[in-house]
Scaffold this active site. Structure first.
Site, PDB file in Angstrom:
ATOM      1  N   GLY A  53       0.820  -1.218   0.000  1.00  0.00           N
ATOM      2  CA  GLY A  53       0.000   0.000   0.000  1.00  0.00           C
ATOM      3  C   GLY A  53       0.846   1.257   0.000  1.00  0.00           C
ATOM      4  O   GLY A  53       0.820   2.031   0.954  1.00  0.00           O
ATOM      5  N   TYR A  54       1.608   1.454  -1.044  1.00  0.00           N
ATOM      6  CA  TYR A  54       2.457   2.648  -1.124  1.00  0.00           C
ATOM      7  C   TYR A  54       1.820   3.728  -2.012  1.00  0.00           C
ATOM      8  O   TYR A  54       1.552   4.830  -1.578  1.00  0.00           O
ATOM      9  CB  TYR A  54       3.836   2.301  -1.711  1.00  0.00           C
ATOM     10  CG  TYR A  54       4.775   1.544  -0.784  1.00  0.00           C
ATOM     11  CD1 TYR A  54       4.435   1.249   0.529  1.00  0.00           C
ATOM     12  CD2 TYR A  54       6.024   1.130  -1.242  1.00  0.00           C
ATOM     13  CE1 TYR A  54       5.312   0.544   1.360  1.00  0.00           C
ATOM     14  CE2 TYR A  54       6.911   0.432  -0.421  1.00  0.00           C
ATOM     15  CZ  TYR A  54       6.553   0.143   0.889  1.00  0.00           C
ATOM     16  OH  TYR A  54       7.415  -0.538   1.693  1.00  0.00           O
ATOM     17  N   SER A  55       1.588   3.386  -3.295  1.00  0.00           N
ATOM     18  CA  SER A  55       1.211   4.409  -4.281  1.00  0.00           C
ATOM     19  C   SER A  55      -0.154   5.019  -4.023  1.00  0.00           C
ATOM     20  O   SER A  55      -1.048   4.369  -3.490  1.00  0.00           O
ATOM     21  CB  SER A  55       1.198   3.810  -5.682  1.00  0.00           C
ATOM     22  OG  SER A  55       2.464   3.362  -6.016  1.00  0.00           O
ATOM     23  N   SER A 115      -1.241  -4.425  -6.887  1.00  0.00           N
ATOM     24  CA  SER A 115      -1.388  -5.633  -7.682  1.00  0.00           C
ATOM     25  C   SER A 115      -2.015  -6.711  -6.825  1.00  0.00           C
ATOM     26  O   SER A 115      -1.592  -6.933  -5.698  1.00  0.00           O
ATOM     27  CB  SER A 115      -0.024  -6.121  -8.164  1.00  0.00           C
ATOM     28  OG  SER A 115       0.624  -5.088  -8.851  1.00  0.00           O
ATOM     29  N   GLU A 123      16.666  -6.657  -0.717  1.00  0.00           N
ATOM     30  CA  GLU A 123      16.062  -7.479  -1.757  1.00  0.00           C
ATOM     31  C   GLU A 123      16.646  -7.237  -3.128  1.00  0.00           C
ATOM     32  O   GLU A 123      16.135  -7.758  -4.117  1.00  0.00           O
ATOM     33  CB  GLU A 123      14.573  -7.116  -1.834  1.00  0.00           C
ATOM     34  CG  GLU A 123      13.795  -7.532  -0.645  1.00  0.00           C
ATOM     35  CD  GLU A 123      12.681  -8.468  -1.051  1.00  0.00           C
ATOM     36  OE1 GLU A 123      11.777  -8.009  -1.744  1.00  0.00           O
ATOM     37  OE2 GLU A 123      12.761  -9.655  -0.711  1.00  0.00           O
ATOM     38  N   THR A 164       9.921   4.255 -11.799  1.00  0.00           N
ATOM     39  CA  THR A 164      10.015   4.298 -13.259  1.00  0.00           C
ATOM     40  C   THR A 164      11.474   4.281 -13.719  1.00  0.00           C
ATOM     41  O   THR A 164      12.389   4.579 -12.943  1.00  0.00           O
ATOM     42  CB  THR A 164       9.378   5.578 -13.815  1.00  0.00           C
ATOM     43  OG1 THR A 164      10.115   6.689 -13.296  1.00  0.00           O
ATOM     44  CG2 THR A 164       7.935   5.705 -13.415  1.00  0.00           C
ATOM     45  N   GLU A 195      12.823   6.401 -15.400  1.00  0.00           N
ATOM     46  CA  GLU A 195      13.370   7.759 -15.253  1.00  0.00           C
ATOM     47  C   GLU A 195      13.962   7.951 -13.860  1.00  0.00           C
ATOM     48  O   GLU A 195      15.040   8.518 -13.701  1.00  0.00           O
ATOM     49  CB  GLU A 195      12.278   8.808 -15.496  1.00  0.00           C
ATOM     50  CG  GLU A 195      11.855   8.950 -16.951  1.00  0.00           C
ATOM     51  CD  GLU A 195      11.150   7.720 -17.487  1.00  0.00           C
ATOM     52  OE1 GLU A 195      10.384   7.088 -16.722  1.00  0.00           O
ATOM     53  OE2 GLU A 195      11.381   7.362 -18.648  1.00  0.00           O
TER      54      GLU A 195
END
Lengths: 319, 381, 310, 373
Positions: D122-124, D156, D238, D354, D356
């Site tokens: 639950g980050y974004s 997800s 990780e 991303t 970027e």
């Protein structure tokens, strides 16, 4: 013992010795043209010209450490060719190559670099090397204003044994040279991006400069490791007494070539006109990269061997 | 909307080609090998431009009052295409004709017009542009070369770098700072300086592109009469931006790239390389870039023909031209491999010329900035 | 040489735009995609306004302008095939949806499930195959246009359209593709630019980052060039080299626009709740048609440089 | 220098490979959402072998295995396209081991180890994707409870998970990386609403709304306001298993086999691209090995890991694009392998930071360029 991606202290020592020699002799940028005689002699004295040959103590890893340093200063002359000679020539010739007394040219069917400075002229065709001297009356050319090249008619005298081993080592060392040169190119461009200001800030502040540089850094770093893996493989196979097969060396050559050319492209873009002068540090490197990337060893055979490698892996994984 | 050349345009192109066939010497390939700034090509340009002028073609797009014949922009574009394609026999003079002359028309005094325009129009003078400095490349407003007013002269101190054609030039269109206190765009003036003035020294920077391509020009207490200033004092930035709008698509790079690509394909066919689908693809893709650059350049010329002010289409065309040039140069080197590296060989000559494409006259990055800001209207920070 | 629209062209485009703004657009495309439908209403409206016969009544350039605009408006319709390709081959333009088929193709065919006419490119000739609309099996697709299967037997049947028709069909097909690709690329880019102007990250609009700006600027250069190359080719009557250039350029542009718009839009671009996919997914299918960019590029070389090329 | 694993490590690899023979092409790697019960079953079997807790300390029920073992495990699982390494046994467990209370460890570690308990990340948020520091989801302290309000998205597979590993703001609103905390939230707790976002790869992403959800303070992991540092550590743990090169090798090999079956590999253009992809796959593997080597030496692998992600995910996209181009429209059919590869690979240069952002990290750490503008 698990994975270990660092050079051993012996290999590091070879690299450092070559780096020191280059600092002392070559300095900032090498001159155009062929390798000066005393530099060549210096390489011979350092033992660079016999690395990986049957007589040598050091193998492909030592040679890789050395050639990365040579690449970093865009060292001139047919150095890769000398080590190819160390694989395929007769014993007494190999000894002469190691002493710096005999120089080897490796070219295509009608082009031979560094002639007439090279006494032995080899022709590469696919996975074979031929002893194939140029007839007298060849035409002298210059390549990218720097290296001497001869164009003429060759006579094939013999196909050399251990051709594949020689060409594999050649690919590997070209890769090492290109990796060393490309690392330096990226460092130069990054340095420029940190110090050059435009619109009131260092140009490296702009993503449009920083991101392409990050991309070429990644390309060069992965090509570097692939080159090291190829050198390990070459040495292992040599120790096991097998003849080297076209494996990682072909991949390293293709990867390093691509990464180095892309690094030049980006560095020229970042450094602008400063990269176009013969006085600046970039052009001597990018010119040499362009030359080595166009080496007579070519890419067609390497590409085919990559497809063959896939064939084998797919056979394995489906079977 | 229609995309045919008028019969008159077609006829002009034919006539021009016949003229080139007759006028260019047999060793033109050799003369043009080292680019417009080389001794051979700059020298030849004086001869060639005079003959273009005789025909009334050198500055036909200029107003009649200044020695032109008010020819439509398309006509001048055809000249640009035909001449660039073969390596620019106008040598450095394409600059005077394309934008230095028009800048003098726009901003010059009667005296300056009388002094410079006839000579440009007759094809007998070479100019260089003194814009870039070591600390001001694409970011021109960072320039530092200083002009102090002393009576009715300016005293100029400083240096310029990357100046093409300086060794041959009779005049320099020079950007100087006349008010060091003013902000970045303010306080800049333009001077029209005779290169044979005392205190100017020129040093060639050996370059990979060709001989006499880059120079440093040093100004050491150079006295330039105030009457040589183009436009108002401290408002040189307007003069330059206006002038450069003419310059942006002046060099028909795509035409050169198109011809190079045709020659490359011809050689590839002779050697049977077209059978290799990879080669066929690469050539095809390169052709799309050349054609894209052409059609975008045409768009700019069309706007001029309609009397519209310059727009960001100019930047689109420039970047496309650069990309096409580089792609063709790279492809030539790649296809020819080691053979292509031989000095003066087909691939080598083209690649070296293409290399500067993205750097000369406002690096590609600056063009992209402008497209983002004005064409896409993306926000600034 | 004149790149500006003349009075008549301007008038045509103005009314095309009005019609499309009322009857097409991403929202409608999403609704139609959910049902797997072709936009029959839009077809009727275009036909009644006389736009589907522009090619014969005014000229191919005008028809080309229509095709490009329809793609920009995400029209779910065989407008390229019906308004531009069919008129180049048939005396009478069919009143039913038209699908373009390659005899050797294996994959699904755009609009086939609704087609009443198939134009089949089979070597030297093109053939006309009449089918009952709705008789061919639909294929589920997330790529903007409804797809259908054309069985092998049908691909080989029908009435041959005479010497040279095969090559003619391919040329106009390439042109239609180039126009549709160009329109959809332009719209995908515009959608993304609009989004990135308002979307913020690290305290500023994403569209203000220079790297983002440069990537979008490069896309803009390519979409502009694609459009002009295709229109120019239409004006000249779809000559072989020009249409191959236009199609290859447009297909490469589509690939780049696809990558950049999705990469820069981030996660939102992957949802069906944002308009980007309406254009981008269609780009993906269009750019693969007729062998894609590689085939177009090889065709350029064959047309321009091969032994005995014109 | 040595590019081989040790004999015991290779033995472990063979063991994993033979275990996976029964789970090959489970497709949990690409379609966990559609394969969940089976993927969960796989995790439970792996749990029974102790493989989900391979590198955990012994006192927490782990085997204190080396990073190399973990690398080999997940590389093989990726090559088999069986599954991705689960969040629960990864960053959740590692964080609990480092910062969890005794009660939290007792409660969560055993079911994680056995493959029974799974977490969604639950980050974004809609306004905070790659720029996590700007997130808004808020946890208000009321005695021994937090009351959480906010909106999370791009989760997800949340539909199949048990708990949410929630990043939220406990400090001042508008602060950036300061004032963020981590909470464990049951996904079936009152006030948790979930909605599926239809996305292009045919998989599910979810958005989750938290409406006055009450979470005991005892479910906070680590100190209040200390989440930023904790997240960094968990990520660092990780790096060597995030992007297993086996996946890329598998893609290239499959592409090659498919070309051979269709007799496309006689075409020079196809052969050329295949050879290039084979080289790229090796470069991807080399970068992954560099990350592992750095981890084994205890070096900071931040820049290498960022480089690895860019190289790996861009390679996947290139392979998928190539497959699409060669197959033509037939590749677009719903279940065609090229379309699947492609749709999945599109997401990967966006999700999880991303390309970027990754290039920015490389530029800064490896080249000293700020790249801020």
């Amino acid at each position: 013992m698990s994975l270990d991606l660092a050079f051993s202290s012996e290999q590091l020592a070879v690299g450092e010795a070559v780096a020191g020699f280059c600092r002392e002799r070559v300095g900032g940028a090498p001159p155009a043209g062929d390798c000066p005689a005393d530099w060549w002699q210096g390489l011979a004295e350092l033992g660079v010209l016999e690395l990986a040959s049957p007589e040598a103590e050091g193998g492909a890893l030592e040679a890789t450490a050395a050639f990365e340093e040579l690449g970093a200063v865009a060292f001139p002359g047919p150095v890769v060719e000398a080590l190819i000679g160390g694989q395929v020539l007769r014993r007494e010739e190999r000894a002469a190559v190691a002493r710096g007394a005999l120089r080897v040219s490796v070219g295509t069917h009608d082009l031979a670099p560094f002639v007439p400075g090279c006494e032995v002229q080899l022709e590469v065709s696919g996975q074979s090397l031929f002893r194939a001297p140029l007839a007298a009356g060849f035409e002298s050319l210059s390549s990218l204003d720097a290296e001497p090249v001869a164009r003429g008619v060759r006579t094939r005298e013999e196909r050399l044994e251990r051709s594949r081993a020689g060409l594999d080592l050649g690919r590997l060392l070209l890769a090492a040279y290109l990796v060393g040169a490309a690392r330096r190119v990226v460092a130069l461009a990054a340095d420029h991006a940190r110090t050059r200001t435009q619109f009131g800030r260092p140009i490296g502040d702009f993503q449009a400069v920083a991101h392409p540089l990050a991309d070429v850094y990644i390309g060069v770093a992965s090509a570097e490791t692939l080159t090291h893996a190829a050198a390990c493989e070459w040495d292992e196979r040599r120790d096991e007494g097998e003849g080297p097969s076209p494996g990682l060396a072909a991949a390293a050559w293709l990867a390093a070539r691509e990464a180095a050319l892309e690094a030049c492209h980006v560095a020229h873009q970042v450094m602008g006109a400063q990269g176009m002068t013969l006085e600046g540090p970039l052009y001597p490197l990018s010119r040499r990269i362009r030359q080595r990337a166009s080496h007579a060893i070519g890419t067609a055979t390497a590409r085919e061997s990559m497809v063959a490698r896939l064939d084998a892996r797919v056979g394995e994984s489906l079977g | 909307m229609e995309f045919d050349w008028s019969p008159q345009d077609e006829a002009h192109r034919e006539e021009l080609r016949r003229f080139l066939d007759e006028t260019l010497p047999e060793d033109w390939e050799t003369i043009s090998r080292d680019g417009p700034g080389s001794d051979a090509q700059a020298g030849f340009s004086r001869e060639f431009c005079a003959r273009m002028a005789e025909r009334g073609w050198l500055t036909q797009h200029w107003p009649a009052a200044y020695g032109g014949s008010d020819a439509p922009p398309w006509r001048h574009a055809i000249v640009g295409e035909e001449l660039w394609a073969i390596g620019e026999p106008r040598g450095p003079q394409y600059m005077n004709v394309n934008w230095i002359g028009p800048a003098i028309m726009e901003f010059g005094t009667e005296e300056q017009k009388a002094q410079h325009l006839p000579r440009i129009s007759r094809g007998e003078v070479i100019w260089c542009q003194g814009f870039s400095e070591p600390e001001a490349g694409s970011d021109l407003v960072a320039l530092r070369t200083r002009a102090r007013r002393e009576g009715d002269a300016y005293v100029v101190d400083g240096s310029k770098i990357w100046t093409s054609y300086a060794q041959h030039a009779d005049f320099c269109i020079l950007l100087v700072r006349t008010d060091p206190e003013a902000g970045r765009h303010k306080g800049i003036s333009v001077l029209l300086v005779p290169m044979r003035t005392e205190g100017i020294t020129v040093r060639e920077i050996p370059s990979v592109v060709g001989e006499r391509y880059f120079h440093e020009v040093f100004f050491d207490a150079v006295r330039v009469p105030v009457s040589c200033r183009l436009g108002p004092e401290n408002e040189g930035w307007n003069v330059v931006t206006h002038a450069l709008q003419y310059e942006r698509v002046g060099a028909a790079r795509y035409a050169r790239a198109a011809l190079t690509l045709d020659r490359l394909a011809e050689r590839a066919r002779e050697r049977g390389w077209l059978e290799d689908p990879h080669v066929a693809e690469r050539l095809g893709h390169a052709r799309t870039l050349v054609e894209a650059a052409r059609v975008l350049t045409y768009r700019v010329i069309d706007q001029r023909a309609h009397g519209k002010p310059p727009s960001t289409d100019t930047q689109l065309a420039r970047v496309a031209g650069t990309d096409a040039d580089l792609a063709v140069g790279e492809l030539a080197l790649e296809l020819f491999g080691q053979e292509g590296l031989a000095y003066g060989s087909f691939a080598d000559a083209n690649f070296r010329l293409a290399m500067t494409a993205g750097v000369a006259v406002g690096a590609t990055e600056v063009q992209l900035n402008l497209i983002a800001a004005r064409h896409l209207e993306l926000p600034r920070e | 040489m004149d790149f500006e629209l003349d009075g008549e062209q301007q008038a045509i485009l103005d009314s095309v735009d009005v019609l499309l703004s009322l009857r097409a657009g991403p929202e409608r495309a999403i609704a139609l995609a959910a049902k797997g439908e072709l936009d029959h209403d839009l077809a009727r409206a275009l036909r009644e306004a006389g736009f589907l016969s522009l090619a014969t009544e005014v000229g191919p350039l005008e028809a080309a302008l229509l095709v490009e605009r329809a793609a920009r408006a995400a029209a779910v319709l065989d407008v390229g095939a019906r308004a531009l390709v069919a008129p180049a081959l048939l005396r009478e333009v069919p009143d039913v949806p038209v699908a373009l088929v390659h005899a050797d193709g294996r994959g699904p065919v755009r609009h086939a499930a609704f087609a009443g006419v198939l134009l089949v490119a089979d070597g030297a000739v093109a053939r006309l195959v009449r089918v009952e609309p709705g008789s061919l099996a639909p294929v589920r697709s997330g790529y903007g246009d409804p797809l259908g299967f054309v069985p092998e037997a049908l691909r080989r049947s029908g009435e041959a359209l005479g010497a040279g028709s095969g090559e003619r069909l391919l040329r106009w097909w390439r042109l239609a593709l180039a126009l549709e690709l160009s329109g959809a690329s332009t719209a995908a880019l515009a959608t993304t630019v609009a989004y990135l102007k308002q979307r913020r990250q690290f305290g500023r609009a994403i569209g203000s980052f220079q790297a983002v700006q440069h990537r979008l600027a490069r896309c803009a250069i390519r979409t502009e060039a694609s459009r002009w190359l295709a229109l120019e080719a239409a004006h000249h009557g779809a000559p072989g080299e020009r249409v191959a250039v236009a199609a290859a350029h447009a297909a490469d542009t589509a690939a780049q626009v696809f990558r950049e718009t999705h990469q820069l839009s981030g996660a939102i671009g992957f949802t069906r709740e944002h308009d980007l996919h309406v254009f981008s997914m269609r780009l993906q299918s269009l750019r693969l048609e007729l062998g894609g960019s590689t085939a177009h590029a090889r065709a350029i070389t064959a047309e321009r440089w091969a032994e005995g090329a014109p | 220098m040595r590019f081989r694993f040790s004999e015991p490590e290779e033995r472990f690899r063979r063991e994993v490979r033979s275990f996976l023979a029964d789970h090959r092409d489970l497709d949990g790697y690409f379609r966990q959402g559609q394969r969940w019960p089976a993927v969960k079953g796989l995790f439970q079997e792996m749990g029974a072998r102790g493989w989900l807790s391979l590198a955990w300390p012994e006192e927490d029920g782990g085997a204190a295995g080396s990073p190399a073992l973990e690398y080999l495990l997940w590389d093989e699982v990726a090559y088999a396209r069986a599954a991705r390494n689960p969040l629960s046994a990864g960053i959740v467990a590692r964080t609990l081991i480092r910062h969890g209370t005794a009660e939290q460890k007792r409660r969560y570690l055993p079911p994680i180890r056995s493959g029974d308990l799974h977490f969604a990340l639950g980050y974004s948020e809609p306004e905070a994707g790659s720029d996590l520091a700007s997130l808004r989801c808020r946890a208000e302290r009321h005695g021994e409870e937090y009351v959480v309000d906010g909106h999370k998205c791009w989760q997800s597979y949340a539909q199949d998970m048990d708990c949410l590993w929630l990043l939220c703001r406990t400090g001042e609103p508008g602060g950036r990386s300061e004032g963020l905390s981590l909470l464990i939230v049951d996904l079936d707790a009152p006030g948790v609403g979930r909605r599926d976002l239809p996305i292009l790869d045919g998989e599910q992403l979810n958005e989750i709304r938290l409406d006055a959800v009450r979470v005991p303070v005892s479910r906070r992991v680590g100190p209040e306001g200390g989440a930023w540092k904790i997240m960094g550590e968990a990520l660092a743990d990780e790096r060597h298993i995030q992007f297993p090169p086996g996946r890329v090798h598998r893609d290239v090999e499959e592409l090659h086999a498919w070309c051979r079956n269709r007799r496309l590999d006689a075409d020079a253009g196809v052969r050329r691209e295949l050879s290039a992809l084979a080289v790229v796959a090796l470069q991807v593997e080399m970068m992954a090995l560099r990350v592992l080597d750095a981890m084994q030496r205890g070096h900071d692998a931040t820049a290498l890991a960022a480089a690895n992600k860019v190289l790996h995910t861009e390679a996947c996209q290139r392979i998928a694009r190539t497959a699409l181009e060669w197959e033509g429209p037939a590749a677009l059919l719903e279940d065609a392998r090229p379309a699947l590869l492609w749709r999945q690979s599109m997401w990967e240069t966006v999700g999880g930071g991303t390309s970027e952002i990754m290039r920015g990290i490389v530029a800064k750490r490896a080249l000293g360029l700020s790249g801020r503008a």
